[in-house]
Design a protein around this motif. Sequence first.
Motif, PDB file in Angstrom:
ATOM      1  N   PRO A 130       4.899  10.636  -7.620  1.00  0.00           N
ATOM      2  CA  PRO A 130       4.466  11.217  -8.433  1.00  0.00           C
ATOM      3  C   PRO A 130       4.529  10.230 -10.323  1.00  0.00           C
ATOM      4  CG  PRO A 130       6.619  11.776  -7.207  1.00  0.00           C
ATOM      5  CD  PRO A 130       5.158  10.267  -6.584  1.00  0.00           C
ATOM      6  N   HIS A 131       4.625  10.945 -11.398  1.00  0.00           N
ATOM      7  CA  HIS A 131       4.671   9.930 -12.717  1.00  0.00           C
ATOM      8  C   HIS A 131       3.413   9.090 -13.015  1.00  0.00           C
ATOM      9  CE1 HIS A 131       7.375  13.005 -13.471  1.00  0.00           C
ATOM     10  NE2 HIS A 131       8.178  12.935 -12.428  1.00  0.00           N
ATOM     11  N   ALA A 132       2.558   8.523 -11.838  1.00  0.00           N
ATOM     12  CA  ALA A 132       1.464   7.491 -11.906  1.00  0.00           C
ATOM     13  C   ALA A 132       0.381   7.806 -11.462  1.00  0.00           C
ATOM     14  CB  ALA A 132       1.864   6.330  -9.713  1.00  0.00           C
ATOM     15  N   ALA A 133      -0.224   6.951 -12.594  1.00  0.00           N
ATOM     16  CA  ALA A 133      -1.859   7.166 -12.662  1.00  0.00           C
ATOM     17  C   ALA A 133      -2.732   7.521 -11.347  1.00  0.00           C
ATOM     18  CB  ALA A 133      -2.816   6.004 -13.506  1.00  0.00           C
ATOM     19  N   PRO A 134      -3.253   7.942 -10.681  1.00  0.00           N
ATOM     20  CA  PRO A 134      -4.497   8.420  -9.774  1.00  0.00           C
ATOM     21  C   PRO A 134      -4.573   7.214  -9.268  1.00  0.00           C
ATOM     22  CG  PRO A 134      -4.593   9.831 -11.020  1.00  0.00           C
ATOM     23  CD  PRO A 134      -4.438   9.551 -11.540  1.00  0.00           C
ATOM     24  N   GLY A 146       0.717  -1.373  -0.221  1.00  0.00           N
ATOM     25  CA  GLY A 146      -0.478  -0.250  -0.049  1.00  0.00           C
ATOM     26  C   GLY A 146       0.782   1.370  -0.784  1.00  0.00           C
ATOM     27  N   ALA A 147       0.671   2.020   0.887  1.00  0.00           N
ATOM     28  CA  ALA A 147       1.370   3.557   0.956  1.00  0.00           C
ATOM     29  C   ALA A 147       2.987   2.973   1.410  1.00  0.00           C
ATOM     30  CB  ALA A 147       0.668   4.622   1.949  1.00  0.00           C
ATOM     31  N   ASP A 148       2.818   2.055   2.297  1.00  0.00           N
ATOM     32  CA  ASP A 148       4.352   1.911   3.053  1.00  0.00           C
ATOM     33  C   ASP A 148       5.121   1.105   1.645  1.00  0.00           C
ATOM     34  OD1 ASP A 148       2.556  -0.803   2.116  1.00  0.00           O
ATOM     35  OD2 ASP A 148       3.628  -1.809   3.616  1.00  0.00           O
ATOM     36  N   ALA A 149       4.682   1.201   0.184  1.00  0.00           N
ATOM     37  CA  ALA A 149       5.894   0.356  -1.224  1.00  0.00           C
ATOM     38  C   ALA A 149       5.011   1.176  -1.770  1.00  0.00           C
ATOM     39  CB  ALA A 149       5.729  -1.101  -0.584  1.00  0.00           C
ATOM     40  N   PRO A 150       4.767   2.915  -2.359  1.00  0.00           N
ATOM     41  CA  PRO A 150       4.041   2.819  -3.289  1.00  0.00           C
ATOM     42  C   PRO A 150       4.137   2.721  -4.553  1.00  0.00           C
ATOM     43  CG  PRO A 150       5.435   4.670  -2.369  1.00  0.00           C
ATOM     44  CD  PRO A 150       5.688   3.237  -1.438  1.00  0.00           C
ATOM     45  N   GLU A 151       5.982   2.268  -4.960  1.00  0.00           N
ATOM     46  CA  GLU A 151       5.804   2.378  -6.393  1.00  0.00           C
ATOM     47  C   GLU A 151       5.595   0.343  -6.328  1.00  0.00           C
ATOM     48  OE1 GLU A 151       9.330   4.545  -8.365  1.00  0.00           O
ATOM     49  OE2 GLU A 151      10.144   3.211  -6.478  1.00  0.00           O
ATOM     50  N   THR A 178      -1.544  -0.355 -12.067  1.00  0.00           N
ATOM     51  CA  THR A 178      -1.356  -0.283 -13.538  1.00  0.00           C
ATOM     52  C   THR A 178      -1.759  -1.465 -13.893  1.00  0.00           C
ATOM     53  OG1 THR A 178       0.179   1.944 -13.045  1.00  0.00           O
ATOM     54  CG2 THR A 178       0.322   1.079 -15.045  1.00  0.00           C
ATOM     55  N   VAL A 179      -1.059  -2.299 -13.610  1.00  0.00           N
ATOM     56  CA  VAL A 179      -1.405  -4.064 -14.967  1.00  0.00           C
ATOM     57  C   VAL A 179      -2.271  -4.218 -14.950  1.00  0.00           C
ATOM     58  CG1 VAL A 179      -0.320  -6.025 -15.033  1.00  0.00           C
ATOM     59  CG2 VAL A 179       1.680  -4.074 -14.515  1.00  0.00           C
ATOM     60  N   ALA A 180      -2.748  -4.195 -14.062  1.00  0.00           N
ATOM     61  CA  ALA A 180      -4.340  -4.626 -13.801  1.00  0.00           C
ATOM     62  C   ALA A 180      -5.320  -3.999 -14.950  1.00  0.00           C
ATOM     63  CB  ALA A 180      -4.732  -4.653 -12.208  1.00  0.00           C
ATOM     64  N   SER A 181      -4.950  -2.446 -14.544  1.00  0.00           N
ATOM     65  CA  SER A 181      -5.967  -2.051 -15.342  1.00  0.00           C
ATOM     66  C   SER A 181      -6.011  -1.636 -16.514  1.00  0.00           C
ATOM     67  CB  SER A 181      -5.913  -0.020 -14.877  1.00  0.00           C
ATOM     68  OG  SER A 181      -4.762   0.387 -15.616  1.00  0.00           O
TER      69      SER A 181
END
Length: 115
Positions: free
Chosen positions: A54-58, A7-12, A19-22
Amino acid sequence: MIKVTAGADAPERCSQAFTVASVAVASGVDVSFWLTGESSWFALPGRAAEFELPHAAPLPDLIEAIMAAGRITLCTQCAARRDITQQDVIDGIRIAGAQVFVQEALADDAQALVY
């Protein structure tokens, strides 16, 4: 199947899973996306909007994309540890456990990714 534990603990790592799922859903793949561990919080309304990378889709956009043609499941035990109930989660997200996960993982054409 895509299972995200971060989760927020490992954001990347978290963002990669969403991202992969979408992208898979947009490509016509039948996606079963599992929220476990710290990603469990994103099953709650408004929590994904708090996530920033940063640089990631919401994340709210990615969740919407996944739910449009796939399904999102929150792990039963992960939900229980966080006092999250079915009434608490975003409409369309189900809570299910290991038995359902194994059934989906053993489906004829299933492939699994874990983040």
